[in-house]
Design an enzyme around this catalytic site. Structure first.
Site, PDB file in Angstrom:
ATOM      1  CE  LYS A  82      -4.465  -1.303   1.891  1.00 31.76           C
ATOM      2  NZ  LYS A  82      -5.499  -0.922   2.860  1.00 31.76           N
TER       3      LYS A  82
ATOM      4  CE  LYS B  23      -6.614  -8.596  -2.596  1.00 31.85           C
ATOM      5  NZ  LYS B  23      -6.535  -8.088  -1.211  1.00 31.85           N
TER       6      LYS B  23
ATOM      7  CE  LYS C 291     -12.007  -2.311  -0.640  1.00 28.16           C
ATOM      8  NZ  LYS C 291     -12.830  -2.698   0.483  1.00 28.16           N
TER       9      LYS C 291
HETATM   10  P1  AMP Z   1     -10.895  -5.469   2.600  1.00 26.43           P
HETATM   11  O1  AMP Z   1     -11.872  -5.134   1.545  1.00 26.43           O
HETATM   12  O2  AMP Z   1      -9.473  -5.422   2.142  1.00 26.43           O
HETATM   13  O3  AMP Z   1     -11.158  -4.767   3.912  1.00 26.43           O
HETATM   14  O4  AMP Z   1     -11.118  -7.027   2.891  1.00 26.43           O
HETATM   15  C1  AMP Z   1     -12.203  -7.493   3.647  1.00 26.43           C
HETATM   16  C2  AMP Z   1     -12.226  -9.003   3.723  1.00 26.43           C
HETATM   17  O5  AMP Z   1     -12.412  -9.567   2.413  1.00 26.43           O
HETATM   18  C3  AMP Z   1     -10.927  -9.624   4.262  1.00 26.43           C
HETATM   19  O6  AMP Z   1     -11.254 -10.739   5.057  1.00 26.43           O
HETATM   20  C4  AMP Z   1     -10.213 -10.036   3.009  1.00 26.43           C
HETATM   21  O7  AMP Z   1      -9.308 -11.096   3.246  1.00 26.43           O
HETATM   22  C5  AMP Z   1     -11.371 -10.482   2.125  1.00 26.43           C
HETATM   23  N1  AMP Z   1     -11.017 -10.355   0.696  1.00 26.43           N
HETATM   24  C6  AMP Z   1     -10.739  -9.215   0.008  1.00 26.43           C
HETATM   25  N2  AMP Z   1     -10.461  -9.488  -1.280  1.00 26.43           N
HETATM   26  C7  AMP Z   1     -10.561 -10.845  -1.417  1.00 26.43           C
HETATM   27  C8  AMP Z   1     -10.401 -11.757  -2.526  1.00 26.43           C
HETATM   28  N3  AMP Z   1     -10.082 -11.323  -3.742  1.00 26.43           N
HETATM   29  N4  AMP Z   1     -10.596 -13.076  -2.285  1.00 26.43           N
HETATM   30  C9  AMP Z   1     -10.934 -13.522  -1.056  1.00 26.43           C
HETATM   31  N5  AMP Z   1     -11.104 -12.721   0.021  1.00 26.43           N
HETATM   32  C10 AMP Z   1     -10.930 -11.403  -0.149  1.00 26.43           C
END
Ligand code: AMP
Ligand code: TRP
Length: 339
Positions: free
Chosen positions: A118, A201, A204
């Protein structure tokens, strides 16, 4: 498993920093709803204090927090059964994070790959909050003595740090106060990949909207994105080993398995040998059937902002009732007068 004195309790959080994707749904939200129905106490948090480690427009942050709350509920998290709230309403998170800032070591934090990703090349200009982010995350979990944390694969390193912080705190103060939390990284979709590039991955923040399915996408958009997803020219293999060198095929199979609550092996038995031209419409039907009611429900919930705010305030009250005595006890252990 954590030893006896700690009652099983699930905690997890998601940042309100923009839209939710199919990765968030399969890696996190869908599993949060399943954990809630498994007979343990479940606590889910919109981590707004984490979101501001990179600058957020205040109006957009408020909107994203409410939309995330709608996303939790539309995905099956029931605010009656689970505690659902936004982090900044429970000050104990930030208070415990300060203690953990004094427990965690610089060397541990410098190894965190999410910070490196990041902060990028300009780490000198990153906020101190972004660097300290994992200590606040440890506080989120440990302020509830949570024993299990469902997350996607990308959060594994942060959860190891949480265990290191708990272990060092317990050791430094000669107590057995914080549980050694178990990460729960399970299922076929702990790492959902981009629909345009099977080595990245699904996120968003990807500039291409075609790379992801958003929780707000309608049925046509979902079907179109799956139809256009990158694949290779071969038919699907019948054995899991056949997916090893085929990241895009593996990703679509994993998504299918997670959406249909089957193992990858079960899915392979049904779809092995099929061409993508046959498999993609099956996947699109499944994704539309499961995802489009979520987007409809999210828009419905977003019409009543006062109700969302009420849910968050009520959840915060219940969260505080657990967090406050744990903070008080922590202060006492550390030697604060008046605790
Ligand atoms: P974040 O949006 O980064 O706050 O992620 C929120 C949750 O979603 C966390 O538990 C991440 O590990 C999960 N997550 C985010 N992107 C992915 C992805 N591409 N595949 C699986 N889990 C995800
Ligand atoms: N760091 C997590 C993410 O980026 C969000 C998060 C903050 C979290 N605190 C948490 C996840 C506590 C689980 C438990 O996805």
């Amino acid at each position: 498993m954590t030893e006896a004195p700690f009652t099983p309790r699930v905690f997890s959080g998601i940042q309100p920093s923009g839209g939710l994707t199919l990765g968030n749904y399969l890696g996190a939200l869908k599993r949060f709803a399943q954990a809630q129905d498994a007979g343990v106490e479940t606590i889910y948090c919109m981590v707004d204090l984490h979101a501001i480690t990179v600058w957020q427009d205040p109006e957009k942050l408020r909107h994203a927090t409410r939309e995330l709350c709608a996303g939790f509920i539309a995905s099956g998290v029931d605010p009656e059964k689970s505690i659902l709230f936004n982090q900044s309403q429970v000050a104990e998170h930030a208070q415990l994070a300060w203690i953990f800032n004094c427990v965690a070591r610089m060397g541990w934090m410098k190894r965190m790959t999410q910070f490196k990703d990041k902060a990028g090349k300009n780490a000198e200009n990153a906020s101190l909050g972004l660097f300290g982010y994992p200590a606040l995350m440890a506080a989120d979990i440990l302020i509830y003595h949570a024993t299990h944390v469902p997350v996607g694969e990308d959060q594994k390193q942060h959860l190891e740090l949480t265990r290191d912080i708990a272990t060092k705190f317990n050791h430094d103060y000669g107590v057995d106060f914080f549980p050694i939390t178990e990460p729960v990284i399970e299922g076929a979709a702990t790492r959902v990949m981009s629909l345009r590039d099977g080595s990245k991955k699904m996120s968003k923040s990807d500039p291409s909207d075609m790379s992801r399915i958003n929780l707000t996408d309608n049925a046509d958009t979902i079907a179109k994105k799956i139809r256009k997803a990158k694949t290779d020219p071969e038919p699907l293999p019948s054995e899991v080993v056949g997916l090893a060198e085929r990241p895009e095929a593996r990703n679509l199979i994993n998504i299918y398995a997670a959406l249909s609550d089957q193992s990858v092996e079960q899915v392979m038995r049904d779809v092995g040998g099929k061409a993508f031209s046959e498999f993609k419409p099956m996947l699109a039907d499944l994704a539309v059937a499961q995802m489009s009611p979520i987007s409809t429900e999210m828009s419905r919930l977003m019409q009543d902002q006062a109700e969302i705010d009420r849910v968050l305030a009520e959840g915060a009250g219940r969260a505080r009732a657990i967090a406050a005595p744990i903070l008080r006890k922590t202060y006492e252990i550390v030697g604060m007068v008046g605790a």
